[in-house]
Scaffold this motif. Sequence first.
Motif, short mmCIF file in Angstrom:
data_model
loop_
_atom_site.label_atom_id
_atom_site.label_comp_id
_atom_site.label_asym_id
_atom_site.label_seq_id
_atom_site.Cartn_x
_atom_site.Cartn_y
_atom_site.Cartn_z
N MET A 151 31.04 37.06 20.41
CA MET A 151 32.01 36.45 21.30
C MET A 151 31.27 35.35 22.08
N ILE A 152 31.79 34.15 22.04
CA ILE A 152 31.13 33.03 22.71
C ILE A 152 32.12 32.35 23.65
N GLY A 153 31.81 32.36 24.93
CA GLY A 153 32.64 31.65 25.90
C GLY A 153 33.57 32.50 26.73
N THR A 154 33.74 33.78 26.37
CA THR A 154 34.68 34.60 27.13
C THR A 154 34.21 34.82 28.57
N ASP A 155 32.89 34.84 28.78
CA ASP A 155 32.38 35.05 30.13
C ASP A 155 32.65 33.87 31.05
N ARG A 156 32.83 32.69 30.47
CA ARG A 156 33.16 31.52 31.30
C ARG A 156 34.62 31.56 31.74
N LEU A 157 35.45 32.22 30.94
CA LEU A 157 36.87 32.28 31.27
C LEU A 157 37.21 33.44 32.21
N GLN A 158 36.34 34.44 32.23
CA GLN A 158 36.56 35.59 33.11
C GLN A 158 35.21 36.06 33.65
N PRO A 159 34.60 35.29 34.53
CA PRO A 159 33.27 35.65 35.06
C PRO A 159 33.28 37.01 35.73
N GLY A 160 32.31 37.82 35.37
CA GLY A 160 32.21 39.15 35.96
C GLY A 160 33.24 40.14 35.47
N GLY A 161 34.14 39.71 34.60
CA GLY A 161 35.16 40.60 34.07
C GLY A 161 36.24 40.96 35.06
N ALA A 162 36.28 40.25 36.19
CA ALA A 162 37.26 40.59 37.22
C ALA A 162 38.31 39.49 37.35
N GLY A 163 39.51 39.87 37.71
CA GLY A 163 40.57 38.89 37.93
C GLY A 163 41.16 38.39 36.63
N LEU A 164 42.18 37.56 36.76
CA LEU A 164 42.84 37.01 35.58
C LEU A 164 41.97 35.94 34.94
N PRO A 165 41.89 35.92 33.60
CA PRO A 165 41.09 34.89 32.93
C PRO A 165 41.77 33.54 33.05
#
Length: 224
Positions: A151-165
């Motif tokens: 998976m590449i880039g998902t962390d930029r859309l939902q940093p820390g896994g919290a909140g809405l992406p």
Amino acid sequence: MSRFALIKAVLGPIMRLMFRPQVEGAEHIPGDGPVILAGNHLTFIDSMILPLVCDRQVFFIGKDEYVTGKGFKGRLMAWFFTGVGMIPVDRDGGRGGVAALMTGRRVLEEGKVFGIYPEGTRSPDGRLYRGRTGIARLTLMTGAPVVPFAMIGTDRLQPGGAGLPRPGKVTVRFGEAMEFSRYEGMDRDRYVLRAVTDSVMSEVMRLSGQEYVDMYASKAKEAA
């Protein structure tokens, strides 16, 4: 129409519009028979995107809290995750790992696709951490090939896994299938289990381009 097909038909276009997933190497996933998809885990939405970019339904282990929430949001999450293939398991306590392993084995023995994050938890900082040997046990017990993915880039859309992406572009990259039949019958040898796991993680690292850390992600979280 199955619930999985319905979810893909309804939410697939929305997810593609929001995340614009670029899928590479999907042809490496066998069209039938058991297969293990093993990849990195950056954030919560990984488990939403993976099932929607694969032609075959992907079954995977998830926290039972995802399906026990209250109210409309809780019911919606339960409907979505069980619909796309999540199997809720209580992973706390000494028996959690065994339950997850046996669930994965059953899925594979039924000729299905089982998705797993060998790190065991989300990366705390975007780096790739040491894999746990459950992935090796599964492939050696069942003979199922392993298709590594990144998976590449998902962390930029939902940093820390919290909140809405937030909207953005995601890449899902699959590598060639790996098979370990040469180690048949050696699923209790800890050196073989570590060697198999490390070879899978090496492929995940190559596909993702992440920096590798020879430490379990859970330990890194505790240290932080």
